[in-house]
Design a protein around this motif. Structure first.
Motif, PDB file in Angstrom:
ATOM      1  N   GLN A  24       9.104  21.057   9.178  1.00 35.13           N
ATOM      2  CA  GLN A  24       9.840  21.944   9.882  1.00 35.13           C
ATOM      3  C   GLN A  24      10.751  22.549   9.385  1.00 35.13           C
ATOM      4  N   HIS A  25      11.862  21.729   8.679  1.00 33.79           N
ATOM      5  CA  HIS A  25      12.757  23.165   8.131  1.00 33.79           C
ATOM      6  C   HIS A  25      11.461  23.839   6.448  1.00 33.79           C
ATOM      7  N   GLY A  26      12.181  24.901   6.719  1.00 31.54           N
ATOM      8  CA  GLY A  26      11.089  26.141   5.776  1.00 31.54           C
ATOM      9  C   GLY A  26      11.798  25.854   4.530  1.00 31.54           C
ATOM     10  N   ASP A  27      13.647  25.504   4.005  1.00 33.45           N
ATOM     11  CA  ASP A  27      13.366  25.573   2.952  1.00 33.45           C
ATOM     12  C   ASP A  27      13.296  24.393   3.000  1.00 33.45           C
ATOM     13  N   GLU A  28      12.818  23.372   2.795  1.00 30.25           N
ATOM     14  CA  GLU A  28      12.698  21.767   2.504  1.00 30.25           C
ATOM     15  C   GLU A  28      11.487  21.521   1.497  1.00 30.25           C
ATOM     16  N   PRO A  29      10.898  22.011   1.188  1.00 32.19           N
ATOM     17  CA  PRO A  29       9.274  22.498   0.993  1.00 32.19           C
ATOM     18  C   PRO A  29       8.703  20.971  -0.033  1.00 32.19           C
ATOM     19  N   THR A  56      13.509  29.958   4.630  1.00 28.92           N
ATOM     20  CA  THR A  56      14.605  29.672   5.789  1.00 28.92           C
ATOM     21  C   THR A  56      14.093  28.352   6.545  1.00 28.92           C
ATOM     22  N   ARG A  57      15.709  28.082   6.595  1.00 30.23           N
ATOM     23  CA  ARG A  57      15.012  26.486   7.602  1.00 30.23           C
ATOM     24  C   ARG A  57      14.552  27.231   8.535  1.00 30.23           C
ATOM     25  N   ARG A  58      14.527  28.133   9.362  1.00 29.76           N
ATOM     26  CA  ARG A  58      13.857  28.287  10.689  1.00 29.76           C
ATOM     27  C   ARG A  58      13.092  28.613  10.683  1.00 29.76           C
ATOM     28  N   VAL A 102       9.112  14.204   7.281  1.00 28.00           N
ATOM     29  CA  VAL A 102       9.267  13.873   6.392  1.00 28.00           C
ATOM     30  C   VAL A 102      10.335  15.419   6.096  1.00 28.00           C
ATOM     31  N   HIS A 103      11.958  15.713   5.643  1.00 27.52           N
ATOM     32  CA  HIS A 103      12.963  16.854   5.214  1.00 27.52           C
ATOM     33  C   HIS A 103      13.585  15.924   4.122  1.00 27.52           C
ATOM     34  N   GLU A 104      14.157  17.323   3.600  1.00 26.78           N
ATOM     35  CA  GLU A 104      15.433  17.223   3.070  1.00 26.78           C
ATOM     36  C   GLU A 104      16.821  17.428   3.047  1.00 26.78           C
ATOM     37  N   TYR A 105      17.540  16.461   2.726  1.00 28.57           N
ATOM     38  CA  TYR A 105      19.111  17.144   3.360  1.00 28.57           C
ATOM     39  C   TYR A 105      19.592  17.736   1.366  1.00 28.57           C
TER      40      TYR A 105
END
Ligand code: ZN
Length: 513
Positions: free
Chosen positions: A96-101, A142-144, A181-184
């Motif tokens: 969902q967040h583009g910068d968390e590939p 980008t995240r957004r 699924v994300h990244e921090y």
């Protein structure tokens, strides 16, 4: 050819027939150096899907820039979701967040493994896998999304095509189990100044909002998260339950958010066993791509393994929770975090920047307990004028049923008069503290008024969206999106959405005839 040679040749031939295509992603082809682009993802998925009857690909929706967002449906049965009474449906969404590939990269690999060596993970469940919710953000880095909106803060307002498409896919199937699924980012200034960084490779969070069935919250925390953690640790990755917040000064370390505008908790509102994975990355999105992707593959496979193992329990817990949702007569509209005297600190995996070691540290300012600050009793329905088109559109985006009053009729109503609005901070985010005065009266509602019964699968969600004092409501600054309802709160004026108290249930039944 000897019999032994022949049997080996035969088994190889059979294996090649049952094995789905073994193509590689761009990331794998490049030796873990180059991310898989949107086009490369589609070029990888199409032959993979064509090679097996156990998977199909359907368009979930279209991004702001016009990219089709694919969803993959996996089942070991001839017909997807045909065994719904016996098998839970799991939905996993990524990026969902583009910068968390790394979630997308892992999802592509997991898709291949599920058709090959890991097909047993589909024995007790069916799966919807969305490898990339935000293709535009991914292409832009980008995240957004391309409207500069954070999709994972948009699940109340649902103004963006990508979050709307994901949410509508969820509503179409109401999966029992979901994972986002994300990244921090482990590079955070106050942590570095204190000499260490967070070092969990994978963090798994469950639902925490207390409107969600307690059995779901308990099972997630006490069974699912620890069980999955053992599998991830056995694969060589450091695992912890998902935390956010800072242990420094006035910060609060807690088990994530109670907000309902993210994917996990908004789907949890339907009494799903809903989770979020956060894989570790550093500030740069392309560092350690192999390790990050392998960590996410481990997380997703272990998530499916744990779901597979607990399938019958999970099905029963969700079934019971959904059947009893309407019995809850209170809506908890504000919550607070508290310390636990038995657990004053949190022992957490860190990287020590002085000794250059992976170690553990006790984090201060730990507030693991969530308690209710304010509840209201659920009305039978909410009512608002048909001129409020934005609100009608919002209900439609959530597929929440409503009726139109066919003739003028008398109702007992409760109207909120807004007294004061104070800007405040909640979970480090701006919010409003709204002081209202409730006026109960008998009044005639005009023909054409919109009536929203508080019932059905959204019975938990409706009051949290519509109550003016709700931390997560449509008027809150936390519900981001271009259609936010801030103008519904004006000091000295009536909030436009009225409550019809429970004693009017009879009246509503008459209306529905
Ligand atoms: Zn994220």
């Amino acid at each position: 050819m000897s019999i032994r040679m022949f049997s080996i040749a035969l088994s190889l031939l059979l294996a090649s027939q049952v094995q789905a295509m073994e193509s590689r992603t761009q990331l794998e082809e490049s030796g873990w150096k180059t991310l898989t682009s949107y086009q490369q993802m589609m070029d990888y998925l199409q032959p993979l899907v064509a090679s097996s009857t156990k998977v199909s690909m359907v368009p979930m929706g279209t991004s702001v820039s016009g990219r089709v967002i694919p969803a993959l449906y996996f089942s070991n049965d001839p017909v997807f979701a045909s065994q719904r009474a016996n098998k839970p449906l799991v939905m996993i969404s990524c990026q969902q967040h583009g910068d968390e590939p790394s979630g997308k990269e892992a999802a592509l690999i997991v898709a291949r493994k599920l058709l090959n060596e890991n097909s047993d993970l589909l024995d007790n469940l069916d799966l919807i896998l969305v490898p990339q919710v935000n293709p535009d953000g991914s292409e832009l880095g980008t995240r957004r999304n391309a409207n500069a909106m954070d999709l994972n803060r948009n699940h109340v307002i649902l103004s963006e095509p990508e979050s709307l498409a994901l949410h509508q896919l969820f509503l179409k199937w109401l999966p029992e189990v979901t994972l986002d699924v994300h990244e921090y980012n482990a590079i955070k200034d106050p942590w570095i100044e204190a000499g260490f960084t967070k070092d969990a490779d994978e963090m798994l969070g469950g639902v925490t909002n207390l409107n969600i069935d307690p059995n779901i919250i308990r099972f997630s925390r006490e069974s699912f998260i620890p069980d999955m953690g053992k599998g991830v640790a056995a694969d060589g990755f450091r695992f912890h339950r998902y935390i956010v917040g800072d242990p420094f000064e006035a910060g609060v370390v807690r088990f994530s958010t109670t907000a309902i505008n993210d994917s996990r908790q908004s789907m949890g509102m339907y009494n799903s066993l809903s989770f979020i994975i956060e894989g570790k990355r550093y500030a740069n999105t392309t560092n350690e791509l192999e390790k990050r992707t392998r960590g996410q593959v481990s997380a997703m496979l272990n998530f499916l393994q744990t779901s597979n193992q607990h399938a019958a329990d999970m099905l029963a817990i969700v079934k019971q929770a959904r059947a009893t949702m309407e019995d809850m007569d209170q809506s908890h509209i504000q919550m607070e975090y508290y310390a636990d005297a038995n657990h004053p600190v949190l022992n957490f995996p860190v990287f020590d920047l002085k000794s250059w070691e992976r170690t553990n540290r006790d984090l201060e300012n730990f507030k693991p307990l969530v308690k209710i600050r304010k509840s209201v009793y659920k009305p039978a329905a909410y009512a608002f004028p048909a001129t409020e088109m934005r609100l009608i559109e919002l209900l439609k985006r959530h597929q929440i049923p409503f009726q139109t009053l066919q003739r003028d009729d008398d109702f007992k109503t409760e109207t909120y008069r807004v007294q004061h609005i104070v800007e405040a901070i909640d979970e480090e985010k701006p919010t409003y503290l709204v002081d209202v005065h409730k006026i109960a009266r008998q009044e005639t509602l005009q023909s054409g008024m919109i009536i929203v019964p508080v019932s059905g699968s959204a019975a938990n969600l409706i009051p949290l969206m519509l109550e003016p004092e709700s931390t997560w409501g449509i008027v809150s600054p936390r519900a981001t999106g271009k259609y936010r309802f801030a103008d519904y709160l004006v000091e000295g004026q009536d909030y436009p959405v009225k409550r019809l108290p429970p004693q009017d249930k009879l009246n509503l039944e008459k209306l529905a005839e």
